[in-house]
Design a protein around this motif. Structure first.
Motif, PDB file in Angstrom:
ATOM      1  N   SER A   1       0.811  -1.362   0.039  1.00  0.00           N
ATOM      2  CA  SER A   1      -0.009   0.005   0.121  1.00  0.00           C
ATOM      3  C   SER A   1       0.718   1.113   0.138  1.00  0.00           C
ATOM      4  O   SER A   1       0.424   2.379  -0.145  1.00  0.00           O
ATOM      5  CB  SER A   1      -1.143   0.079   1.233  1.00  0.00           C
ATOM      6  N   ASP A   2       2.235   1.105   0.221  1.00  0.00           N
ATOM      7  CA  ASP A   2       2.982   2.236  -0.074  1.00  0.00           C
ATOM      8  C   ASP A   2       2.863   2.916  -1.459  1.00  0.00           C
ATOM      9  O   ASP A   2       3.143   4.151  -1.539  1.00  0.00           O
ATOM     10  CB  ASP A   2       4.420   2.054   0.243  1.00  0.00           C
ATOM     11  N   TRP A   3       2.811   2.040  -2.353  1.00  0.00           N
ATOM     12  CA  TRP A   3       2.559   2.426  -3.784  1.00  0.00           C
ATOM     13  C   TRP A   3       1.380   3.478  -3.971  1.00  0.00           C
ATOM     14  O   TRP A   3       1.359   4.248  -4.816  1.00  0.00           O
ATOM     15  CB  TRP A   3       2.551   1.647  -4.848  1.00  0.00           C
ATOM     16  N   PHE A   4       0.456   3.329  -3.240  1.00  0.00           N
ATOM     17  CA  PHE A   4      -0.820   4.116  -3.136  1.00  0.00           C
ATOM     18  C   PHE A   4      -0.606   5.651  -2.941  1.00  0.00           C
ATOM     19  O   PHE A   4      -1.616   6.133  -3.115  1.00  0.00           O
ATOM     20  CB  PHE A   4      -1.934   3.358  -2.355  1.00  0.00           C
ATOM     21  N   HIS A   5       0.530   5.952  -2.046  1.00  0.00           N
ATOM     22  CA  HIS A   5       0.532   7.240  -1.986  1.00  0.00           C
ATOM     23  C   HIS A   5       1.793   7.981  -2.374  1.00  0.00           C
ATOM     24  O   HIS A   5       1.885   9.101  -2.039  1.00  0.00           O
ATOM     25  CB  HIS A   5       1.040   7.245  -0.170  1.00  0.00           C
ATOM     26  N   VAL A   6       1.928   7.405  -3.501  1.00  0.00           N
ATOM     27  CA  VAL A   6       3.137   8.134  -4.138  1.00  0.00           C
ATOM     28  C   VAL A   6       2.649   8.079  -5.704  1.00  0.00           C
ATOM     29  O   VAL A   6       1.923   7.251  -6.265  1.00  0.00           O
ATOM     30  CB  VAL A   6       4.474   7.505  -4.113  1.00  0.00           C
ATOM     31  N   SER A   7       3.347   9.009  -6.370  1.00  0.00           N
ATOM     32  CA  SER A   7       2.731   9.187  -8.079  1.00  0.00           C
ATOM     33  C   SER A   7       4.213   8.314  -8.697  1.00  0.00           C
ATOM     34  O   SER A   7       5.425   9.114  -8.664  1.00  0.00           O
ATOM     35  CB  SER A   7       2.884  10.576  -8.348  1.00  0.00           C
ATOM     36  N   TRP A   8       3.917   7.314  -9.162  1.00  0.00           N
ATOM     37  CA  TRP A   8       5.091   6.361  -9.766  1.00  0.00           C
ATOM     38  C   TRP A   8       4.855   6.205 -11.228  1.00  0.00           C
ATOM     39  O   TRP A   8       5.853   5.590 -11.979  1.00  0.00           O
ATOM     40  CB  TRP A   8       5.192   5.042  -8.974  1.00  0.00           C
TER      41      TRP A   8
ATOM     42  N   ASP B   1      -4.692   3.676  -6.613  1.00  0.00           N
ATOM     43  CA  ASP B   1      -4.452   2.345  -5.973  1.00  0.00           C
ATOM     44  C   ASP B   1      -3.879   1.507  -6.970  1.00  0.00           C
ATOM     45  O   ASP B   1      -4.319   0.014  -7.006  1.00  0.00           O
ATOM     46  CB  ASP B   1      -5.755   1.643  -5.204  1.00  0.00           C
ATOM     47  N   SER B   2      -2.659   1.609  -7.640  1.00  0.00           N
ATOM     48  CA  SER B   2      -2.004   0.699  -8.557  1.00  0.00           C
ATOM     49  C   SER B   2      -0.613   0.578  -7.968  1.00  0.00           C
ATOM     50  O   SER B   2       0.049   1.538  -7.343  1.00  0.00           O
ATOM     51  CB  SER B   2      -2.236   1.225  -9.981  1.00  0.00           C
ATOM     52  N   VAL B   3       0.127  -0.494  -8.418  1.00  0.00           N
ATOM     53  CA  VAL B   3       1.611  -0.828  -8.341  1.00  0.00           C
ATOM     54  C   VAL B   3       2.052  -1.437  -9.296  1.00  0.00           C
ATOM     55  O   VAL B   3       1.505  -1.771 -10.351  1.00  0.00           O
ATOM     56  CB  VAL B   3       1.353  -1.905  -6.984  1.00  0.00           C
TER      57      VAL B   3
ATOM     58  N   HIS C   1      -2.587  -5.586 -10.463  1.00  0.00           N
ATOM     59  CA  HIS C   1      -1.904  -4.656 -10.035  1.00  0.00           C
ATOM     60  C   HIS C   1      -2.655  -3.237 -10.418  1.00  0.00           C
ATOM     61  O   HIS C   1      -1.927  -2.150  -9.754  1.00  0.00           O
ATOM     62  CB  HIS C   1      -0.483  -4.743 -10.592  1.00  0.00           C
ATOM     63  N   ASN C   2      -3.595  -3.140 -11.174  1.00  0.00           N
ATOM     64  CA  ASN C   2      -4.034  -1.723 -11.221  1.00  0.00           C
ATOM     65  C   ASN C   2      -5.523  -1.810 -10.544  1.00  0.00           C
ATOM     66  O   ASN C   2      -6.433  -2.853 -10.719  1.00  0.00           O
ATOM     67  CB  ASN C   2      -4.523  -1.582 -12.761  1.00  0.00           C
ATOM     68  N   HIS C   3      -5.956  -0.876 -10.015  1.00  0.00           N
ATOM     69  CA  HIS C   3      -7.065  -0.477  -9.401  1.00  0.00           C
ATOM     70  C   HIS C   3      -7.292  -1.789  -8.084  1.00  0.00           C
ATOM     71  O   HIS C   3      -8.321  -2.815  -8.290  1.00  0.00           O
ATOM     72  CB  HIS C   3      -8.557  -0.736 -10.112  1.00  0.00           C
ATOM     73  N   VAL C   4      -6.357  -1.893  -7.354  1.00  0.00           N
ATOM     74  CA  VAL C   4      -6.193  -3.123  -6.518  1.00  0.00           C
ATOM     75  C   VAL C   4      -7.259  -2.987  -5.606  1.00  0.00           C
ATOM     76  O   VAL C   4      -7.878  -4.289  -5.226  1.00  0.00           O
ATOM     77  CB  VAL C   4      -4.746  -3.164  -5.831  1.00  0.00           C
TER      78      VAL C   4
END
Length: 415
Positions: free
Chosen positions: A166-173, A198-200, A215-218
């Motif tokens: 869920s760390d990826w949900f708080h950054v723009s990657w 909510d993607s990684v 891994h998209n719209h998890v």
């Protein structure tokens, strides 16, 4: 620690060889520790892109220094131990026993500090990894080197994010140049011009998942039919990579160093017993004879025929005899010198009838008379001391009453 033993020369010889072998092994371990520290530095620096505010050389350089100290000190200790196996070769090291023993004690404390530092270093690495990985997530879309390192890390170690996926949900990657900023879904998820969803990345997909990776719209189950559980790695990379460093580098190094510390203590105890036995035999006067061996002097617990309390008396008598022999040798030499000087003076002064010779005879006669008079005076003093008050009272006679009356009768007759 307080036991006292009596070691013979055979026991000292075997103990010296055994201690020398242990010190040789410790010297070789010092070289191994140097090589392992270099390997540790290389392994840690390979992950430096993911570490933030971490000094990669602190622990490796400290372990390299410890390895160098162990190699030098124990190489010298091996030489001392093997030479102590023979009476002829141990004499040269008698004055350095205490200094080397103190050096071994200090080295053991340094080795123990190195082991504690290895165990405590895991927490430092995990803090640096957490900060570094969270920064790497933010730089994922702009730095190709960091993107490659993060993807390889998540694929190889089967982890996702710093602490969780869920760390990826708080950054723009995802970079904006790959986005259709006019699309409604994209516009909804823009935050300050950056896409937050909510993607990684695909590298978080678990290979053990039975269905294709989502891994998209998890978190949005509307997009996925029969979606019950995520298909991503649930463990964060900070804990996984910290466990890797701990299991493959830090823990083996710490365990090995602490085993070495135990061997160091054993060497210190054996060398102390060897040192005290050699010194005790030397104090007894027989370097090849039995000697007391102990760790702490003055202990009352005896074992295997403890120390002889009369050894210091024998040492004192032996030193007194040596001093007397030295004095007699000096006295004979002085008499010879005096005789030689007297002969020289006689030859120079013209023999017995010379005036210098006569003066010396007069002086010697005067000294003899003075000695005789001193002896007589001493004898008189002793005789005076023998006359006690009781004897003086016994020797004095009192006039009887008859004699007193006789004197009075004579006096009356005269009148």
């Amino acid at each position: 620690m307080c036991l006292r033993f009596k070691f013979s020369e055979t026991v000292r010889e075997r103990l010296s060889i055994f201690t020398g072998v242990l010190q040789l092994l410790l010297a070789l371990f010092g070289l191994t520790l140097i090589c392992f520290s270099i390997y540790m530095k290389v392994r840690i620096e390979s992950k430096m892109l993911l570490l933030e505010n971490y000094g990669s050389g602190t622990l490796p350089y400290f372990l390299i220094s410890v390895g160098c100290l162990m190699f030098v000190i124990h190489s010298f200790g091996t030489k001392i131990s093997f030479d102590c196996a023979s009476v002829e070769t141990r004499q040269r090291f008698r004055n350095v026993f205490v200094c080397f023993f103190v050096t071994l004690c200090v080295l053991s404390l340094i080795v123990m500090a190195a082991g504690c530092m290895c165990f405590a270093h895991r927490g430092i690495i995990q803090d640096s990894l957490h900060q570094g990985l969270y920064t790497a997530l933010k730089m994922y879309k702009n730095d190709q080197g960091i993107k490659t390192a993060v993807d390889r890390l998540q694929l190889n170690f089967r982890c996702c994010g710093s602490k969780t996926y869920s760390d990826w949900f708080h950054v723009s990657w995802v970079s904006n140049k790959y986005l259709n900023t006019e699309h409604e879904d994209v516009i909804k998820n823009l935050r300050d011009g950056e896409l937050i969803t909510d993607s990684v990345p695909f590298s978080c997909c678990s290979v053990l998942s039975p269905r294709p990776c989502i891994h998209n719209h998890v978190n949005n189950s509307k997009f996925h039919k029969h979606y019950s559980d995520v298909t991503l790695y649930k463990h964060g990379c900070t804990s996984v990579l910290g466990d890797y460093f701990s299991d493959t580098v830090l823990t083996p190094a710490a365990n090995t160093v602490f085993v070495t510390f135990g061997i160091e203590l054993l060497v210190i105890i054996l060398f102390r017993h060897l040192q005290t036995s050699i010194i005790s035999a030397w104090e007894e006067g027989d370097d090849a004879g039995p000697g007391d061996a102990f760790c702490i002097d003055g202990c009352s617990i005896l074992c295997c025929d403890g120390g002889d309390p009369n050894r210091y008396l024998r040492k004192r008598d032996r030193d007194a005899e040596l001093a007397e022999d030295y004095d007699t040798e000096d006295g004979g030499g002085g008499a010879g010198k005096l005789g030689g000087s007297a002969g020289g003076e006689d030859s120079q002064g013209g023999g017995k009838d010379s005036p210098e010779r006569k003066k010396e005879d007069k002086n010697s006669k005067g000294k003899e008379k003075q000695k005789k008079s001193d002896k007589k005076n001493n004898g008189k003093c002793k005789n005076k001391k023998k006359d006690s008050p009781k004897s003086a009272k016994r020797g004095s006679k009192k006039p009887s009453p008859k004699s007193k009356g006789g004197f009075r009768g004579k006096a009356r007759g005269k009148r």
